[in-house]
Scaffold this motif. Structure first.
Motif, short mmCIF file in Angstrom:
data_model
loop_
_atom_site.label_atom_id
_atom_site.label_comp_id
_atom_site.label_asym_id
_atom_site.label_seq_id
_atom_site.Cartn_x
_atom_site.Cartn_y
_atom_site.Cartn_z
N TRP A 1 0.84 -1.20 0.00
CA TRP A 1 0.00 0.00 0.00
C TRP A 1 0.88 1.26 0.00
O TRP A 1 0.64 2.19 -0.77
CB TRP A 1 -0.92 -0.01 1.22
CG TRP A 1 -1.84 1.17 1.31
CD1 TRP A 1 -1.57 2.38 1.87
CD2 TRP A 1 -3.16 1.27 0.77
NE1 TRP A 1 -2.64 3.22 1.74
CE2 TRP A 1 -3.63 2.57 1.07
CE3 TRP A 1 -3.99 0.39 0.09
CZ2 TRP A 1 -4.90 3.00 0.71
CZ3 TRP A 1 -5.25 0.82 -0.27
CH2 TRP A 1 -5.70 2.10 0.03
N ILE A 2 1.89 1.26 0.85
CA ILE A 2 2.79 2.41 0.93
C ILE A 2 3.56 2.59 -0.39
O ILE A 2 3.62 3.70 -0.94
CB ILE A 2 3.77 2.24 2.10
CG1 ILE A 2 3.02 2.33 3.44
CG2 ILE A 2 4.89 3.28 2.05
CD1 ILE A 2 3.85 1.94 4.65
N GLY B 1 2.68 9.18 -4.31
CA GLY B 1 2.24 10.56 -4.45
C GLY B 1 1.07 10.94 -3.57
O GLY B 1 0.60 12.08 -3.61
N ASP B 2 0.58 10.01 -2.76
CA ASP B 2 -0.57 10.27 -1.90
C ASP B 2 -0.10 11.06 -0.67
O ASP B 2 0.71 10.56 0.11
CB ASP B 2 -1.20 8.94 -1.47
CG ASP B 2 -2.50 9.12 -0.71
OD1 ASP B 2 -2.54 9.95 0.23
OD2 ASP B 2 -3.48 8.43 -1.05
N PRO B 3 -0.59 12.29 -0.47
CA PRO B 3 -0.11 13.11 0.64
C PRO B 3 -0.40 12.50 2.01
O PRO B 3 0.41 12.65 2.94
CB PRO B 3 -0.84 14.45 0.45
CG PRO B 3 -2.03 14.12 -0.41
CD PRO B 3 -1.59 13.02 -1.30
N ALA C 1 1.81 10.00 6.79
CA ALA C 1 1.79 8.91 7.77
C ALA C 1 3.16 8.24 7.88
O ALA C 1 3.65 7.95 8.98
CB ALA C 1 0.72 7.88 7.41
N VAL C 2 3.80 8.01 6.74
CA VAL C 2 5.12 7.38 6.73
C VAL C 2 6.13 8.28 7.44
O VAL C 2 6.96 7.80 8.23
CB VAL C 2 5.57 7.07 5.30
CG1 VAL C 2 7.05 6.67 5.26
CG2 VAL C 2 4.72 5.95 4.70
N THR D 1 -4.16 5.71 10.50
CA THR D 1 -4.43 6.32 9.20
C THR D 1 -4.25 5.30 8.08
O THR D 1 -5.13 5.14 7.21
CB THR D 1 -3.50 7.51 8.96
OG1 THR D 1 -3.77 8.52 9.95
CG2 THR D 1 -3.71 8.10 7.57
N LEU D 2 -3.13 4.60 8.08
CA LEU D 2 -2.86 3.63 7.02
C LEU D 2 -3.82 2.44 7.09
O LEU D 2 -4.35 2.01 6.06
CB LEU D 2 -1.41 3.14 7.13
CG LEU D 2 -0.34 4.21 6.86
CD1 LEU D 2 1.03 3.71 7.26
CD2 LEU D 2 -0.35 4.63 5.39
#
Length: 232
Positions: free
Chosen positions: A36-37, A42-44, A49-50, A87-88
């Protein structure tokens, strides 16, 4: 005593079994975190979260996804209520619910009570450590049908704050109204203590077989089923 206007619900151990979250949802999210990560550079929200995981775990900014996932798995194993993890997980679960791969479990007494309270004019909200992104599909895709239309507001540790701090309940009350008109249902005494300190009304939920089944709820009223909750 003021009339109860809002009933605010905890989820894990209160409306739904801990096992359904820790076994069902955690098992679903665990192998998907890395892909997923990596699949959403490009996902803000994912990037943020990372970055939070690295900061909280003391990892260098250039740490690989595998290191981030290792930390996330450790947090899951320890049931750490870390916001970036929630969040993830929430994003992954939302996709799983939408795909029909997940169904939320609710105790049998919950759906009838929610519908009855809604019909009687009580407004419903949720305050959970699980992200709002995971709360909405949890109530939409349930083994008791779609309950999402009954719940008007959703709060988590991002938009409200930690569940064991009175300030979080004060913040929610600023949105919902006079604290004395708010009733919080939870299986965790420390959360009920925080809500009461902020002026809320509280009720402890003692579910047989749940981690808090033998907890000391102190001065809080205690029920074993939503059928016993006093909303007047």
């Amino acid at each position: 005593m003021s009339e109860i206007r809002w009933i605010v619900l905890d989820i894990e151990g209160t409306t739904s079994s801990t096992e359904s979250v820790h076994v069902g949802l955690y098992a679903y999210a665990r192998p998907r975190l890395g892909p997923w990560i990596d699949g959403r550079p490009g996902d803000p929200d994912v990037r943020s979260a990372v970055a939070q995981v690295k900061a909280e775990a003391g990892l260098p900014e250039e740490a690989a996804t595998a290191e981030v996932v290792r930390v996330l798995h450790e947090w899951m194993d320890g049931d750490v209520k870390a916001t970036p993890l929630k969040t993830l997980q929430g994003r992954i679960w939302a996709e799983g619910f939408a795909a029909g791969e997940l169904t939320a479990h609710f105790f049998p007494d919950v759906a009838p009570a929610l519908r009855a309270w809604h019909e009687a004019g009580h407004r419903l909200a949720v305050f959970s450590s699980g992200s709002v992104a995971s709360q909405r599909p949890w109530f939409r895709h349930t083994d008791a049908g779609d309950l999402s239309t009954l719940v008007e507001r959703h709060f988590d540790t991002v938009n409200a704050g930690p569940k064991r701090e009175p300030a979080s309940y004060t913040r929610i009350a600023q949105d919902l109204g006079e604290p004395a008109t708010l009733l919080f249902l939870s299986d965790v005494p420390a959360e009920l203590d925080a809500a009461a300190a902020a002026g809320w009304r509280t009720t402890g939920v003692r579910r047989p077989g749940e981690p808090s089944a033998a907890a000391d709820f102190g001065p809080h009223p205690v029920v074993t089923s939503f059928e016993e909750v006093r909303v007047r």
